[in-house]
Design a protein around this motif. Structure first.
Motif, PDB file in Angstrom:
ATOM      1  N   ASN A 101       0.824  -1.214   0.000  1.00  0.00           N
ATOM      2  CA  ASN A 101       0.000   0.000   0.000  1.00  0.00           C
ATOM      3  C   ASN A 101       0.858   1.263   0.000  1.00  0.00           C
ATOM      4  N   VAL A 102       1.830   1.299  -0.930  1.00  0.00           N
ATOM      5  CA  VAL A 102       2.696   2.469  -1.059  1.00  0.00           C
ATOM      6  C   VAL A 102       2.419   3.138  -2.404  1.00  0.00           C
ATOM      7  N   SER A 103       2.600   4.440  -2.437  1.00  0.00           N
ATOM      8  CA  SER A 103       2.403   5.192  -3.664  1.00  0.00           C
ATOM      9  C   SER A 103       3.640   5.070  -4.551  1.00  0.00           C
ATOM     10  N   VAL A 104       3.454   5.261  -5.830  1.00  0.00           N
ATOM     11  CA  VAL A 104       4.559   5.182  -6.782  1.00  0.00           C
ATOM     12  C   VAL A 104       4.639   6.493  -7.548  1.00  0.00           C
ATOM     13  N   GLU A 105       5.787   7.131  -7.476  1.00  0.00           N
ATOM     14  CA  GLU A 105       6.027   8.333  -8.277  1.00  0.00           C
ATOM     15  C   GLU A 105       6.565   7.867  -9.621  1.00  0.00           C
ATOM     16  N   GLY A 106       5.767   7.997 -10.655  1.00  0.00           N
ATOM     17  CA  GLY A 106       6.083   7.413 -11.943  1.00  0.00           C
ATOM     18  C   GLY A 106       5.064   6.326 -12.236  1.00  0.00           C
ATOM     19  N   ARG A 107       5.545   5.107 -12.462  1.00  0.00           N
ATOM     20  CA  ARG A 107       4.633   3.987 -12.696  1.00  0.00           C
ATOM     21  C   ARG A 107       5.234   2.722 -12.124  1.00  0.00           C
TER      22      ARG A 107
ATOM     23  N   GLY B  18      14.997  -4.451 -18.683  1.00  0.00           N
ATOM     24  CA  GLY B  18      15.694  -3.942 -17.510  1.00  0.00           C
ATOM     25  C   GLY B  18      15.021  -2.702 -16.947  1.00  0.00           C
ATOM     26  N   VAL B  19      14.105  -2.887 -16.016  1.00  0.00           N
ATOM     27  CA  VAL B  19      13.406  -1.768 -15.367  1.00  0.00           C
ATOM     28  C   VAL B  19      13.451  -1.971 -13.861  1.00  0.00           C
ATOM     29  N   ALA B  20      13.264  -0.892 -13.119  1.00  0.00           N
ATOM     30  CA  ALA B  20      13.357  -0.993 -11.660  1.00  0.00           C
ATOM     31  C   ALA B  20      12.531   0.083 -10.987  1.00  0.00           C
ATOM     32  N   LEU B  21      12.019  -0.269  -9.814  1.00  0.00           N
ATOM     33  CA  LEU B  21      11.505   0.708  -8.866  1.00  0.00           C
ATOM     34  C   LEU B  21      12.604   0.947  -7.833  1.00  0.00           C
TER      35      LEU B  21
ATOM     36  N   GLY C 166      18.330  16.185  -5.934  1.00  0.00           N
ATOM     37  CA  GLY C 166      17.795  17.367  -6.606  1.00  0.00           C
ATOM     38  C   GLY C 166      17.391  17.124  -8.044  1.00  0.00           C
ATOM     39  N   GLN C 167      17.425  15.863  -8.498  1.00  0.00           N
ATOM     40  CA  GLN C 167      17.064  15.540  -9.885  1.00  0.00           C
ATOM     41  C   GLN C 167      15.882  14.583  -9.903  1.00  0.00           C
ATOM     42  N   ASP C 168      15.289  14.480 -11.070  1.00  0.00           N
ATOM     43  CA  ASP C 168      14.223  13.503 -11.280  1.00  0.00           C
ATOM     44  C   ASP C 168      14.877  12.168 -11.586  1.00  0.00           C
ATOM     45  N   ALA C 169      14.621  11.164 -10.748  1.00  0.00           N
ATOM     46  CA  ALA C 169      15.263   9.859 -10.931  1.00  0.00           C
ATOM     47  C   ALA C 169      14.662   9.056 -12.081  1.00  0.00           C
ATOM     48  N   LEU C 170      13.448   9.412 -12.496  1.00  0.00           N
ATOM     49  CA  LEU C 170      12.783   8.643 -13.554  1.00  0.00           C
ATOM     50  C   LEU C 170      13.591   8.711 -14.841  1.00  0.00           C
ATOM     51  N   GLY C 171      13.812   7.554 -15.436  1.00  0.00           N
ATOM     52  CA  GLY C 171      14.572   7.477 -16.672  1.00  0.00           C
ATOM     53  C   GLY C 171      16.063   7.287 -16.477  1.00  0.00           C
ATOM     54  N   LYS C 172      16.561   7.456 -15.246  1.00  0.00           N
ATOM     55  CA  LYS C 172      17.984   7.243 -14.988  1.00  0.00           C
ATOM     56  C   LYS C 172      18.280   5.741 -14.992  1.00  0.00           C
TER      57      LYS C 172
ATOM     58  N   ILE D 245      11.768   3.339 -13.453  1.00  0.00           N
ATOM     59  CA  ILE D 245      10.440   3.706 -13.952  1.00  0.00           C
ATOM     60  C   ILE D 245       9.556   4.278 -12.848  1.00  0.00           C
ATOM     61  N   GLY D 246       9.981   4.122 -11.597  1.00  0.00           N
ATOM     62  CA  GLY D 246       9.170   4.625 -10.493  1.00  0.00           C
ATOM     63  C   GLY D 246       9.992   4.772  -9.226  1.00  0.00           C
ATOM     64  N   VAL D 247       9.555   5.687  -8.370  1.00  0.00           N
ATOM     65  CA  VAL D 247      10.192   5.900  -7.072  1.00  0.00           C
ATOM     66  C   VAL D 247       9.140   5.653  -5.992  1.00  0.00           C
ATOM     67  N   VAL D 248       9.478   4.804  -5.022  1.00  0.00           N
ATOM     68  CA  VAL D 248       8.549   4.472  -3.944  1.00  0.00           C
ATOM     69  C   VAL D 248       9.095   5.015  -2.624  1.00  0.00           C
ATOM     70  N   PRO D 249       8.234   5.239  -1.647  1.00  0.00           N
ATOM     71  CA  PRO D 249       8.727   5.707  -0.344  1.00  0.00           C
ATOM     72  C   PRO D 249       9.626   4.661   0.314  1.00  0.00           C
ATOM     73  N   ASP D 250      10.461   5.110   1.227  1.00  0.00           N
ATOM     74  CA  ASP D 250      11.268   4.177   2.004  1.00  0.00           C
ATOM     75  C   ASP D 250      10.363   3.338   2.902  1.00  0.00           C
ATOM     76  N   ILE D 251      10.578   2.038   2.901  1.00  0.00           N
ATOM     77  CA  ILE D 251       9.925   1.184   3.882  1.00  0.00           C
ATOM     78  C   ILE D 251      11.013   0.471   4.675  1.00  0.00           C
ATOM     79  N   ARG D 252      10.702   0.128   5.903  1.00  0.00           N
ATOM     80  CA  ARG D 252      11.693  -0.512   6.761  1.00  0.00           C
ATOM     81  C   ARG D 252      11.864  -1.959   6.336  1.00  0.00           C
TER      82      ARG D 252
END
Length: 336
Positions: A135-141, A153-156, A168-174, A190-197
């Motif tokens: 139940n975490v949000s995804v910035e991107g997809r 080769g894709v990754a969250l 300070g940069q947009d990680a999407l596409g890196k 392709i996406g950035v998710v919040p940190d989870i423990r």
């Protein structure tokens, strides 16, 4: 009255007993506070309806990476229609568990590092609905079905990953890739998710930079299953066991625990220490109180004749009790 030397010994006993009692309580409070602090650590996801379990793909049938990948694909498909489940994922990294996940050194496109000095990240393979399960949000997809079952080769990546390597940069596409495995492809974010423990609660340190990739890039024998149940976590166990048996009757579930129990297991030693030292601290406080009371009582009893003289000469209750209370308070403060 008692001699000055005897009174000095009694007064010293009171001071020492107060000091030792406070020392014991302070030591006990450290363990209790550590236990309470670990209970309050934010995980980044709700554990209430999560059920975890693992499978181990042993034997000649799963000696090849493709066979293991086919099993994970088939299991992810069956988990989609699991009765009583809101979402489910198959991953080698079950949060707060010692088993699964791996560390790897990576190269970052456009950045150079000395050989052997490349940054280290946590690397985890996933299948199924990983963001929905936690139940975490995804910035991107998130991953498409074709990406999860293919070799694209894709990754969250988590927020710590993005902030560490592209501040300070947009990680999407890196892009990045593992340098520890020959032929490792470049992975596009392709996406950035919040940190989870993911670390156990008895481990110190911040959330490590973590990348979640399709499971085909992680060739392991042990896979975790995490299900977000609509009701009680235990209600989905029978369905998962049935799904696994339909794919391969020789594969069994193990480490079948609700996530709340996994959380407890990750810091159970501090629970034991906190409880034990809390109880011992209360016992020590009681013993110290009895000891201080006994010494003060004896000291006052030694002054019975003095008290009688004071009363006979017209001293009021406050004039008799006041000096004794002040003396006890001063000695207690010295001990504290």
């Amino acid at each position: 009255s008692s001699s000055r030397g005897t009174r000095a010994i009694h007064q010293t006993l009171i001071v020492v007993q107060m000091a030792l009692a406070l020392l014991l309580l302070a030591g006990a409070s450290i363990f209790v506070r550590t236990y309470a602090g670990q209970r309050g650590i934010e995980l980044g996801y709700d554990t209430a309806h999560l059920m975890t379990m693992r499978v181990y793909l042993a034997g000649p049938a799963y000696s090849a990476a493709d066979a293991r990948s086919r099993f994970v694909d088939a299991l992810a498909v069956k988990l989609r229609s699991l009765s009583g489940a809101h979402a489910a994922t198959v991953t080698d990294l079950v949060p707060l568990d010692d088993t699964g996940g791996r560390e790897t050194q990576i190269a970052i496109e456009g950045q150079t590092y000395a050989e052997g000095k490349e940054p280290t990240i946590q690397y985890a393979g996933v299948a199924g609905a990983w963001p929905e399960t936690f139940n975490v949000s995804v910035e991107g997809r998130t991953f498409s079905e074709q990406e999860l079952t293919g070799t694209t080769g894709v990754a969250l990546v988590n927020r710590s990953f993005a902030n560490s390597f592209w501040p300070g940069q947009d990680a999407l596409g890196k892009r990045f890739r593992s340098v520890e495995f020959d032929g490792s492809p470049w992975m596009t974010v392709i996406g950035v998710v919040p940190d989870i423990r993911t670390l156990k609660l008895d481990e110190t340190g911040l959330n490590p930079p973590t990348a979640y990739v399709p499971h085909r890039f992680i060739s392991v024998l042990s896979w975790g299953i995490v299900v977000r149940a609509s009701g009680s976590p235990q209600s989905v166990v029978a369905g998962v066991r049935s799904a696994v048996r339909e794919i391969d009757p020789t594969v069994a579930l193990y480490d079948v625990y609700p996530m709340e129990h996994v959380r407890w297991l990750s810091y159970w030693m501090y629970v034991m220490w906190g409880t034990m030292f809390g109880v011992l601290g209360l016992i020590a406080l009681f013993i110290a109180a009895v000891g201080v009371y006994g010494v003060v009582y004896y000291t006052v009893a030694q002054r019975t004749k003095e008290i009688g003289l004071r009363v006979a000469l017209g001293a009021g209750r406050a004039q008799v009790v006041g000096p004794m209370l002040r003396q006890a308070a001063v000695l207690s403060l010295l001990g504290i």
